[in-house]
Design a protein around this motif. Structure first.
Motif: not given
Length: 283
Positions: A255, A269-270, A273, A277
């Motif tokens: 990020i 954004t999610h 992310e 991950h």
């Protein structure tokens, strides 16, 4: 007056096909309809052309409530009624209550002007059709004063659209059309050089890698635009962020710092992310 030609600007990176479109519209004396992703410089183009050609710029920023009549003139009946109640002599001349719009100002100007009709697709579907006659004939009638306003000089008209709704065919036939494609890396580097001539090459290289990587992610609701890249770079320079902070040592996806300048909603954004991950789990 000699034929006006746009040859670019030191503050705006115009591709050859964009300059060709601007000059074609000037030659044909037709409005130039500009489309493209938000943040690709559609509005700024009119400003730079006006500056480069040494012409006045008149801007009409369209809203959802905007009516075509407002570009010509508005009759301020409320002010006239108030003045009549106060016994003001101005009420005897209705011309005192005519508010000139952008097109009227352009039509009566002593020199050619550049007119920007920005985000025409925000208004209702009848808005473009209501301007057809005026843009074609370069004249309109003022019913309150019974006068006809004719253009002394045909303005250079730029009309921008974000494709929020389809424009009428009759309107499209009267325009010269150009779509501003999103800049490739070389063009984007030229654009950045205009804004940040002294930026560290290593930082710019990493920043462009991150930026175009973000734009390549499938499923983004809003891809970061050119203007957002400029904002992000401004922050990176202001905070003196080192190039290494934009990428991990093993080139894994991370990020980026100050990502809020690039990703403008929680869904994107999610999504990013989750990708970070997943990448870490697969290492």
């Amino acid at each position: 007056m000699p034929q006006l030609r746009f040859e670019g600007s030191k503050h705006y990176v115009a591709t050859p096909d964009l300059m060709l479109a601007v000059n074609a519209a000037i030659c044909l004396q037709r409005p130039l309809l500009i489309k493209g992703e938000p943040g690709t410089g559609k509005t700024l183009l009119a400003e730079e052309v006006a500056t480069a050609l040494g012409l006045p710029l008149l801007q009409w920023h369209v809203k959802s409530t905007t009516k075509a009549q407002q570009g010509l003139y508005e009759y301020d009946a409320v002010s006239r009624l108030r003045d009549s109640q106060l016994g003001d002599d101005r009420v005897k001349n209705i011309a005192n209550y005519i508010v000139k719009g952008v097109l009227w100002q352009a039509f009566e100007a002593d020199t050619p002007t550049v007119v920007l009709i920005d985000e025409v697709d925000k208004a209702d579907i009848e808005f473009p059709n209501d301007l057809l006659r005026e843009l074609d004939r370069m004249e309109f009638h003022v019913y309150e004063t019974r006068e006809t306003v004719r253009a002394r000089h045909r303005p250079i008209v730029f009309i921008t659209s974000n494709n929020e709704k389809e424009l009428p065919d009759a309107f499209l036939r009267r325009c010269f059309f150009h779509y501003i494609r999103f800049p490739d890396r070389d063009t984007m580097q030229q654009i950045v050089d205009v804004h940040f001539p002294d930026i560290r090459k290593a930082l710019l290289t990493e920043a462009l890698e991150v930026f175009f990587g973000l734009r390549a992610i499938s499923g983004l609701k809003k891809k970061p635009s050119t203007s957002e890249l400029i904002d992000w770079l401004k922050l990176l320079v202001a905070e003196d962020i080192p190039p290494e902070a934009l990428r991990s040592r093993d080139n894994a996806i991370v990020i980026p710092p100050l990502a809020g300048a690039l990703l403008k909603n929680e869904q994107d954004t999610h999504l990013f992310e989750r990708l970070v991950h997943m990448a870490r789990q697969n290492r």
